[in-house]
Design a protein around this motif. Structure first.
Motif, PDB file in Angstrom:
ATOM      1  N   LEU A 279      35.935 -15.713 -18.839  1.00  0.00           N
ATOM      2  CA  LEU A 279      35.377 -14.953 -17.729  1.00  0.00           C
ATOM      3  C   LEU A 279      35.725 -13.471 -17.830  1.00  0.00           C
ATOM      4  CD1 LEU A 279      36.115 -17.405 -14.771  1.00  0.00           C
ATOM      5  CD2 LEU A 279      33.898 -16.938 -15.824  1.00  0.00           C
ATOM      6  N   ILE A 280      36.970 -13.178 -18.211  1.00  0.00           N
ATOM      7  CA  ILE A 280      37.397 -11.781 -18.289  1.00  0.00           C
ATOM      8  C   ILE A 280      36.714 -11.075 -19.450  1.00  0.00           C
ATOM      9  CG2 ILE A 280      39.357 -10.231 -18.627  1.00  0.00           C
ATOM     10  CD1 ILE A 280      39.282 -11.628 -15.916  1.00  0.00           C
ATOM     11  N   SER A 281      36.751 -11.698 -20.606  1.00  0.00           N
ATOM     12  CA  SER A 281      36.186 -11.044 -21.790  1.00  0.00           C
ATOM     13  C   SER A 281      34.675 -10.898 -21.686  1.00  0.00           C
ATOM     14  CB  SER A 281      36.547 -11.830 -23.053  1.00  0.00           C
ATOM     15  OG  SER A 281      35.950 -13.116 -23.033  1.00  0.00           O
ATOM     16  N   GLY A 282      34.039 -11.850 -20.999  1.00  0.00           N
ATOM     17  CA  GLY A 282      32.591 -11.798 -20.899  1.00  0.00           C
ATOM     18  C   GLY A 282      32.072 -10.540 -20.242  1.00  0.00           C
ATOM     19  N   GLY A 283      32.795 -10.058 -19.223  1.00  0.00           N
ATOM     20  CA  GLY A 283      32.336  -8.871 -18.532  1.00  0.00           C
ATOM     21  C   GLY A 283      32.476  -7.599 -19.340  1.00  0.00           C
ATOM     22  N   VAL A 284      33.493  -7.542 -20.217  1.00  0.00           N
ATOM     23  CA  VAL A 284      33.783  -6.276 -20.893  1.00  0.00           C
ATOM     24  C   VAL A 284      33.510  -6.295 -22.395  1.00  0.00           C
ATOM     25  CG1 VAL A 284      35.471  -5.477 -19.213  1.00  0.00           C
ATOM     26  CG2 VAL A 284      36.219  -6.986 -21.045  1.00  0.00           C
ATOM     27  N   VAL A 285      33.402  -7.497 -22.989  1.00  0.00           N
ATOM     28  CA  VAL A 285      33.191  -7.581 -24.439  1.00  0.00           C
ATOM     29  C   VAL A 285      31.778  -8.028 -24.777  1.00  0.00           C
ATOM     30  CG1 VAL A 285      34.172  -8.448 -26.607  1.00  0.00           C
ATOM     31  CG2 VAL A 285      35.620  -8.248 -24.602  1.00  0.00           C
TER      32      VAL A 285
ATOM     33  N   LEU B 137      38.661  -2.962 -28.527  1.00  0.00           N
ATOM     34  CA  LEU B 137      39.990  -3.485 -28.861  1.00  0.00           C
ATOM     35  C   LEU B 137      40.806  -3.752 -27.606  1.00  0.00           C
ATOM     36  CD1 LEU B 137      42.155  -4.191 -30.953  1.00  0.00           C
ATOM     37  CD2 LEU B 137      42.818  -1.770 -30.953  1.00  0.00           C
ATOM     38  N   LEU B 138      40.793  -2.812 -26.674  1.00  0.00           N
ATOM     39  CA  LEU B 138      41.537  -2.993 -25.420  1.00  0.00           C
ATOM     40  C   LEU B 138      40.976  -4.157 -24.619  1.00  0.00           C
ATOM     41  CD1 LEU B 138      41.859   0.760 -24.353  1.00  0.00           C
ATOM     42  CD2 LEU B 138      43.687  -0.722 -25.216  1.00  0.00           C
ATOM     43  N   ALA B 139      39.658  -4.308 -24.614  1.00  0.00           N
ATOM     44  CA  ALA B 139      39.035  -5.406 -23.877  1.00  0.00           C
ATOM     45  C   ALA B 139      39.441  -6.757 -24.456  1.00  0.00           C
ATOM     46  CB  ALA B 139      37.520  -5.249 -23.889  1.00  0.00           C
ATOM     47  N   VAL B 140      39.437  -6.870 -25.778  1.00  0.00           N
ATOM     48  CA  VAL B 140      39.807  -8.131 -26.417  1.00  0.00           C
ATOM     49  C   VAL B 140      41.282  -8.453 -26.176  1.00  0.00           C
ATOM     50  CG1 VAL B 140      40.125  -9.261 -28.650  1.00  0.00           C
ATOM     51  CG2 VAL B 140      38.002  -8.035 -28.174  1.00  0.00           C
ATOM     52  N   LEU B 141      42.163  -7.477 -26.402  1.00  0.00           N
ATOM     53  CA  LEU B 141      43.591  -7.719 -26.206  1.00  0.00           C
ATOM     54  C   LEU B 141      43.902  -8.045 -24.742  1.00  0.00           C
ATOM     55  CD1 LEU B 141      45.151  -4.890 -28.431  1.00  0.00           C
ATOM     56  CD2 LEU B 141      44.923  -7.327 -28.955  1.00  0.00           C
ATOM     57  N   GLY B 142      43.282  -7.323 -23.831  1.00  0.00           N
ATOM     58  CA  GLY B 142      43.507  -7.598 -22.418  1.00  0.00           C
ATOM     59  C   GLY B 142      42.992  -8.959 -21.996  1.00  0.00           C
ATOM     60  N   SER B 143      41.868  -9.380 -22.545  1.00  0.00           N
ATOM     61  CA  SER B 143      41.319 -10.701 -22.223  1.00  0.00           C
ATOM     62  C   SER B 143      42.218 -11.806 -22.734  1.00  0.00           C
ATOM     63  CB  SER B 143      39.916 -10.834 -22.830  1.00  0.00           C
ATOM     64  OG  SER B 143      39.054  -9.838 -22.340  1.00  0.00           O
TER      65      SER B 143
ATOM     66  N   ILE C 102      42.219 -20.236 -26.346  1.00  0.00           N
ATOM     67  CA  ILE C 102      41.983 -18.946 -25.692  1.00  0.00           C
ATOM     68  C   ILE C 102      41.322 -17.943 -26.635  1.00  0.00           C
ATOM     69  CG2 ILE C 102      43.150 -16.950 -24.658  1.00  0.00           C
ATOM     70  CD1 ILE C 102      45.051 -18.930 -23.311  1.00  0.00           C
ATOM     71  N   PRO C 103      41.804 -17.788 -27.890  1.00  0.00           N
ATOM     72  CA  PRO C 103      41.065 -16.901 -28.805  1.00  0.00           C
ATOM     73  C   PRO C 103      39.614 -17.322 -29.005  1.00  0.00           C
ATOM     74  CG  PRO C 103      43.242 -17.356 -29.680  1.00  0.00           C
ATOM     75  CD  PRO C 103      43.067 -18.247 -28.488  1.00  0.00           C
ATOM     76  N   ALA C 104      39.369 -18.634 -29.062  1.00  0.00           N
ATOM     77  CA  ALA C 104      37.990 -19.103 -29.234  1.00  0.00           C
ATOM     78  C   ALA C 104      37.133 -18.722 -28.038  1.00  0.00           C
ATOM     79  CB  ALA C 104      37.973 -20.613 -29.439  1.00  0.00           C
ATOM     80  N   ALA C 105      37.714 -18.820 -26.834  1.00  0.00           N
ATOM     81  CA  ALA C 105      36.963 -18.458 -25.630  1.00  0.00           C
ATOM     82  C   ALA C 105      36.591 -16.985 -25.643  1.00  0.00           C
ATOM     83  CB  ALA C 105      37.793 -18.779 -24.385  1.00  0.00           C
ATOM     84  N   VAL C 106      37.465 -16.148 -26.196  1.00  0.00           N
ATOM     85  CA  VAL C 106      37.209 -14.708 -26.236  1.00  0.00           C
ATOM     86  C   VAL C 106      36.207 -14.342 -27.324  1.00  0.00           C
ATOM     87  CG1 VAL C 106      38.237 -12.444 -26.663  1.00  0.00           C
ATOM     88  CG2 VAL C 106      39.425 -14.097 -25.219  1.00  0.00           C
ATOM     89  N   PHE C 107      36.440 -14.840 -28.545  1.00  0.00           N
ATOM     90  CA  PHE C 107      35.650 -14.395 -29.692  1.00  0.00           C
ATOM     91  C   PHE C 107      34.330 -15.143 -29.853  1.00  0.00           C
ATOM     92  CE2 PHE C 107      39.949 -13.051 -30.857  1.00  0.00           C
ATOM     93  CZ  PHE C 107      39.705 -11.722 -31.161  1.00  0.00           C
ATOM     94  N   VAL C 108      34.231 -16.338 -29.260  1.00  0.00           N
ATOM     95  CA  VAL C 108      32.988 -17.097 -29.360  1.00  0.00           C
ATOM     96  C   VAL C 108      32.210 -17.046 -28.048  1.00  0.00           C
ATOM     97  CG1 VAL C 108      31.965 -19.359 -29.785  1.00  0.00           C
ATOM     98  CG2 VAL C 108      33.959 -18.624 -31.099  1.00  0.00           C
ATOM     99  N   GLY C 109      32.901 -17.234 -26.947  1.00  0.00           N
ATOM    100  CA  GLY C 109      32.208 -17.286 -25.662  1.00  0.00           C
ATOM    101  C   GLY C 109      31.725 -15.951 -25.161  1.00  0.00           C
ATOM    102  N   ALA C 110      32.532 -14.890 -25.336  1.00  0.00           N
ATOM    103  CA  ALA C 110      32.192 -13.591 -24.760  1.00  0.00           C
ATOM    104  C   ALA C 110      30.879 -13.011 -25.272  1.00  0.00           C
ATOM    105  CB  ALA C 110      33.342 -12.608 -24.992  1.00  0.00           C
ATOM    106  N   PRO C 111      30.599 -13.036 -26.569  1.00  0.00           N
ATOM    107  CA  PRO C 111      29.324 -12.460 -27.010  1.00  0.00           C
ATOM    108  C   PRO C 111      28.099 -13.159 -26.429  1.00  0.00           C
ATOM    109  CG  PRO C 111      30.831 -12.689 -28.850  1.00  0.00           C
ATOM    110  CD  PRO C 111      31.448 -13.421 -27.698  1.00  0.00           C
ATOM    111  N   ALA C 112      28.254 -14.440 -26.061  1.00  0.00           N
ATOM    112  CA  ALA C 112      27.121 -15.179 -25.505  1.00  0.00           C
ATOM    113  C   ALA C 112      27.067 -15.119 -23.991  1.00  0.00           C
ATOM    114  CB  ALA C 112      27.204 -16.648 -25.945  1.00  0.00           C
ATOM    115  N   TYR C 113      28.017 -14.414 -23.398  1.00  0.00           N
ATOM    116  CA  TYR C 113      28.126 -14.307 -21.952  1.00  0.00           C
ATOM    117  C   TYR C 113      26.887 -13.606 -21.381  1.00  0.00           C
ATOM    118  CZ  TYR C 113      30.783 -13.290 -17.605  1.00  0.00           C
ATOM    119  OH  TYR C 113      31.247 -13.207 -16.331  1.00  0.00           O
ATOM    120  N   ILE C 114      26.314 -14.152 -20.315  1.00  0.00           N
ATOM    121  CA  ILE C 114      25.073 -13.604 -19.775  1.00  0.00           C
ATOM    122  C   ILE C 114      25.317 -12.818 -18.487  1.00  0.00           C
ATOM    123  CG2 ILE C 114      22.793 -14.179 -18.894  1.00  0.00           C
ATOM    124  CD1 ILE C 114      22.843 -16.635 -20.685  1.00  0.00           C
ATOM    125  N   ASP C 115      25.936 -13.433 -17.510  1.00  0.00           N
ATOM    126  CA  ASP C 115      26.122 -12.781 -16.226  1.00  0.00           C
ATOM    127  C   ASP C 115      27.347 -13.368 -15.544  1.00  0.00           C
ATOM    128  OD1 ASP C 115      24.766 -11.138 -13.858  1.00  0.00           O
ATOM    129  OD2 ASP C 115      25.496 -13.042 -13.049  1.00  0.00           O
TER     130      ASP C 115
END
Length: 340
Positions: free
Chosen positions: A295-301, A323-329, A257-270
């Protein structure tokens, strides 16, 4: 004369881009004709499968805009902090506010003295889902993911707004906007004129036109996003063996889950494009909790979301948003993984 030159240059660049894409597609078709045919069939069937669920969501999104419901969001930000935070989170999660509206509306409310807490709540919840996104998520990933995203959007908004309220008396929270030309310009801008709420949108030509325009725009957005996304899902399934990602982001890996947030979110397109991609990742071993966090972090991070607010917010409220976006994701991913 200068304007005509700029227009011609823009048209030339657009034609060059389309020519490059067509040449690339022709090259791929020549090199892997069987895969191109299978991918085309896969994309076509994917669009047919999601259409019965997606179309009602697009209709609802168009009605919200045409009826004028979206122009009355500001009333939700007036009153007690907890009530306004909850209301802003709910409205942000269900209202398909157009991309041009979100930033001017929020900046305008901040400039008018509305507290940062409900603004933060709306800002965190609004990128995650809306009626069309909810329908597309249900069609692509199932009802549990759609409900999970909706609950996560509201929960993230309430969480972020409540934490922000703790800093309500801080100087940076009382005056969060940068003092620059962009912030001043956006504080006076809107996506259309404020209009009264009228649910019977078919009564006037103006509202019918607004409904038609919004429907076409949303449908076009979804189709443009889903076609390459379904193609990417086909390519992902063709390249990976079932379960190949289980060792990296599977249910048994604490870092999934941390990997999905910190690696996937910055590359999130749409948001729409991410849904088939997430389904392909799940099919190849990604845990559902990690997929939800992605999916959650991608929209806000994502870099796209951050770029939209960085120019107008001061550093401290901007860092608080991230910070809130990451913790919430992270919380949404762990909670969804535990529930399902």
């Amino acid at each position: 004369m200068a304007d005509q030159t700029i227009v011609r240059r823009g048209a030339s660049k657009k034609r060059a881009l389309w020519s490059l894409c067509l040449a690339l597609l022709a090259g791929i078709s020549f090199a892997w004709p069987e895969h191109v045919l299978n991918a085309t069939l896969f994309v076509g069937w994917g669009l047919v499968t999601v259409a019965p669920i997606v179309i009602p969501g697009i209709l609802l999104a168009a009605w919200i805009i045409a009826s004028g419901a979206d122009t009355h969001i500001a009333s939700a930000f007036e009153g007690r902090t907890l009530r306004t935070v909850a209301a802003a989170s709910l409205i942000g999660a269900i209202t398909p506010v157009c991309g041009v509206t979100v930033l001017p509306l929020m900046v305008g409310l901040l400039a008018a003295g509305v507290p940062l807490a409900p603004i933060m709540a709306f800002w965190l919840s609004s990128p995650i889902t809306d009626p069309a996104m909810l329908a597309t998520t249900a069609a692509t990933l199932g009802l549990s993911f759609a409900i999970g995203k909706l609950v996560a959007a509201i929960g993230l908004g309430v969480f972020g707004g409540a934490i922000t309220a703790l800093f309500a008396k801080s100087p940076w929270a009382l005056n969060p906007l940068r003092d620059n030309g962009l912030a001043r310009q956006l504080s006076a801008a809107r996506c259309g004129d404020v209009q009264s709420f009228e649910p019977k949108v078919w009564r006037t030509a103006e509202r019918r036109q607004s409904f038609s325009t919004q429907f076409r725009a949303t449908a076009r957005l979804i189709v443009i996003c889903l076609i390459p996304a379904f193609a990417a899902e086909y390519a992902l399934n063709a390249a990976l063996t079932p379960g190949s990602l289980a060792a990296y982001v599977g249910e048994d890996q604490w870092w999934a889950i941390p990997a999905a947030v910190f690696v996937g979110a910055p590359a999130y397109i749409d948001g729409y494009a991410a849904l088939p991609l997430a389904r392909g990742l799940i099919d190849n071993g990604m845990s559902e909790g990690a997929a939800m966090a992605f999916l959650i972090s991608g929209g806000v991070v994502s870099i796209w979301g951050a770029m939209a607010i960085a120019p107008v917010l001061k550093l401290k409220p901007f860092l608080l948003y991230l910070l809130l976006a990451v913790l919430g994701s992270l919380a949404a991913g762990y909670a969804f993984g535990w529930v399902v």
